[in-house]
Design a protein around this motif. Structure first.
Motif, short mmCIF file in Angstrom:
data_model
loop_
_atom_site.label_atom_id
_atom_site.label_comp_id
_atom_site.label_asym_id
_atom_site.label_seq_id
_atom_site.Cartn_x
_atom_site.Cartn_y
_atom_site.Cartn_z
N ARG A 82 0.84 -1.21 0.00
CA ARG A 82 0.00 0.00 0.00
C ARG A 82 0.87 1.26 0.00
NH1 ARG A 82 -5.18 0.27 1.06
NH2 ARG A 82 -5.20 -1.73 2.13
N ASN A 83 1.88 1.29 0.87
CA ASN A 83 2.76 2.46 0.94
C ASN A 83 3.55 2.63 -0.36
OD1 ASN A 83 1.92 3.04 3.53
ND2 ASN A 83 3.66 2.06 4.51
N SER A 84 4.02 1.52 -0.93
CA SER A 84 4.81 1.59 -2.16
C SER A 84 4.02 2.20 -3.31
CB SER A 84 5.30 0.20 -2.57
OG SER A 84 6.18 -0.32 -1.61
N ILE A 85 2.78 1.76 -3.50
CA ILE A 85 2.00 2.27 -4.63
C ILE A 85 1.54 3.70 -4.36
CG2 ILE A 85 -0.31 1.42 -4.00
CD1 ILE A 85 1.34 1.35 -7.51
N GLU A 86 1.23 4.02 -3.11
CA GLU A 86 0.83 5.39 -2.79
C GLU A 86 1.99 6.37 -3.01
OE1 GLU A 86 -0.91 5.26 1.13
OE2 GLU A 86 -2.77 4.36 0.35
N GLU A 87 3.19 5.97 -2.60
CA GLU A 87 4.37 6.81 -2.84
C GLU A 87 4.62 6.94 -4.34
OE1 GLU A 87 7.86 5.58 -0.69
OE2 GLU A 87 6.74 5.42 1.18
N TRP A 88 4.47 5.85 -5.07
CA TRP A 88 4.70 5.88 -6.52
C TRP A 88 3.71 6.81 -7.22
CZ3 TRP A 88 8.56 4.54 -9.51
CH2 TRP A 88 8.36 4.47 -10.89
N MET A 89 2.44 6.73 -6.82
CA MET A 89 1.40 7.54 -7.45
C MET A 89 1.55 9.02 -7.10
SD MET A 89 -1.97 5.01 -7.07
CE MET A 89 -2.80 6.20 -6.12
N GLY A 90 2.06 9.31 -5.93
CA GLY A 90 2.18 10.70 -5.51
C GLY A 90 0.81 11.34 -5.45
N SER A 91 0.66 12.48 -6.11
CA SER A 91 -0.62 13.20 -6.06
C SER A 91 -1.58 12.77 -7.17
CB SER A 91 -0.36 14.71 -6.17
OG SER A 91 0.27 15.01 -7.40
N GLN A 92 -1.14 11.83 -8.02
CA GLN A 92 -2.02 11.35 -9.10
C GLN A 92 -3.19 10.56 -8.53
OE1 GLN A 92 -0.35 9.15 -12.30
NE2 GLN A 92 1.46 10.42 -12.44
N GLU A 93 -4.32 10.65 -9.20
CA GLU A 93 -5.47 9.86 -8.80
C GLU A 93 -5.33 8.45 -9.38
OE1 GLU A 93 -9.35 11.30 -8.99
OE2 GLU A 93 -8.80 13.36 -8.56
N GLN A 94 -5.91 7.49 -8.68
CA GLN A 94 -5.91 6.12 -9.17
C GLN A 94 -6.90 6.02 -10.32
OE1 GLN A 94 -6.28 3.12 -6.15
NE2 GLN A 94 -7.13 1.64 -7.58
N SER A 95 -6.43 5.54 -11.48
CA SER A 95 -7.29 5.51 -12.66
C SER A 95 -7.66 4.08 -13.08
CB SER A 95 -6.59 6.22 -13.83
OG SER A 95 -5.35 5.57 -14.08
N ASP A 96 -7.09 3.08 -12.45
CA ASP A 96 -7.35 1.70 -12.82
C ASP A 96 -7.44 0.89 -11.54
OD1 ASP A 96 -7.75 -0.57 -14.34
OD2 ASP A 96 -5.69 -0.73 -15.05
N ASP A 97 -8.04 -0.30 -11.64
CA ASP A 97 -8.11 -1.17 -10.48
C ASP A 97 -6.72 -1.66 -10.12
OD1 ASP A 97 -8.02 -2.81 -12.85
OD2 ASP A 97 -8.45 -4.53 -11.56
N ILE A 98 -6.48 -1.85 -8.82
CA ILE A 98 -5.24 -2.44 -8.34
C ILE A 98 -5.66 -3.54 -7.40
CG2 ILE A 98 -3.13 -2.11 -7.01
CD1 ILE A 98 -3.18 0.83 -7.91
N LEU A 99 -5.40 -4.77 -7.78
CA LEU A 99 -5.79 -5.92 -6.97
C LEU A 99 -4.56 -6.78 -6.71
CD1 LEU A 99 -8.00 -7.85 -5.77
CD2 LEU A 99 -7.93 -8.99 -7.99
N VAL A 100 -4.28 -7.04 -5.44
CA VAL A 100 -3.21 -7.96 -5.05
C VAL A 100 -3.77 -8.81 -3.92
CG1 VAL A 100 -0.86 -8.23 -4.16
CG2 VAL A 100 -1.43 -6.25 -5.60
N ILE A 101 -3.77 -10.13 -4.13
CA ILE A 101 -4.21 -11.07 -3.11
C ILE A 101 -3.03 -11.96 -2.79
CG2 ILE A 101 -5.76 -12.97 -2.53
CD1 ILE A 101 -7.72 -11.83 -4.62
N GLY A 102 -2.61 -11.97 -1.54
CA GLY A 102 -1.52 -12.83 -1.09
C GLY A 102 -2.06 -13.86 -0.13
N ILE A 103 -1.66 -15.10 -0.32
CA ILE A 103 -2.13 -16.19 0.55
C ILE A 103 -0.92 -17.01 0.97
CG2 ILE A 103 -3.55 -18.28 0.69
CD1 ILE A 103 -5.32 -16.99 -1.51
N ARG A 104 -0.80 -17.21 2.28
CA ARG A 104 0.26 -18.06 2.82
C ARG A 104 -0.39 -19.29 3.45
NH1 ARG A 104 4.23 -15.01 5.88
NH2 ARG A 104 5.05 -14.69 3.81
N LEU A 105 0.12 -20.44 3.09
CA LEU A 105 -0.44 -21.70 3.62
C LEU A 105 0.19 -22.06 4.95
CD1 LEU A 105 -0.47 -23.68 0.28
CD2 LEU A 105 -2.30 -22.38 1.32
#
Length: 108
Positions: A85-108
């Motif tokens: 979350r922090n990485s993508i927010e820092e990358w985007m800066g002040s830009q608005e999110q224009s596309d879906d961002i989906l990440v699902i992580g699963i640990r067994l």
């Protein structure tokens, strides 16, 4: 420092809706996996990789995203979520999110 292997399984190249295609010609590939205890797997859309930002307003890129996943893999899932979350927010800066961002992580 433990080394982690990373295997990428490419998705079928059809949009989920697919209404513009002849449905009889669509063929999604099924994958079967054998997992072990403590394995982690991720499902994600192209939104993270394709997000523009950074100092030169370029795409984040999938190679950089895979490297980030490998780096954070040993951490708890909650910590991984925070870093992603922090990485993508820092990358985007002040830009608005224009596309879906989906990440699902699963640990067994």
């Amino acid at each position: 420092n433990r080394s982690y292997s990373f295997e990428e399984i490419k998705s079928s190249k059809f949009p989920v809706g697919g209404s513009q295609y002849n449905l009889e010609e669509l063929s999604y590939k099924n994958h079967k996996f054998a997992f072990e205890s403590n394995d982690t797997f991720y499902l994600f859309s192209d939104g993270f990789c394709d997000k523009f930002g950074g100092p030169n307003d370029k795409k984040f890129m999938c190679k950089k995203f895979r490297e980030l996943l490998q780096q954070i893999q040993p951490m708890s899932m909650k910590e991984q979520e925070k870093i992603l979350r922090n990485s993508i927010e820092e990358w985007m800066g002040s830009q608005e999110q224009s596309d879906d961002i989906l990440v699902i992580g699963i640990r067994l």
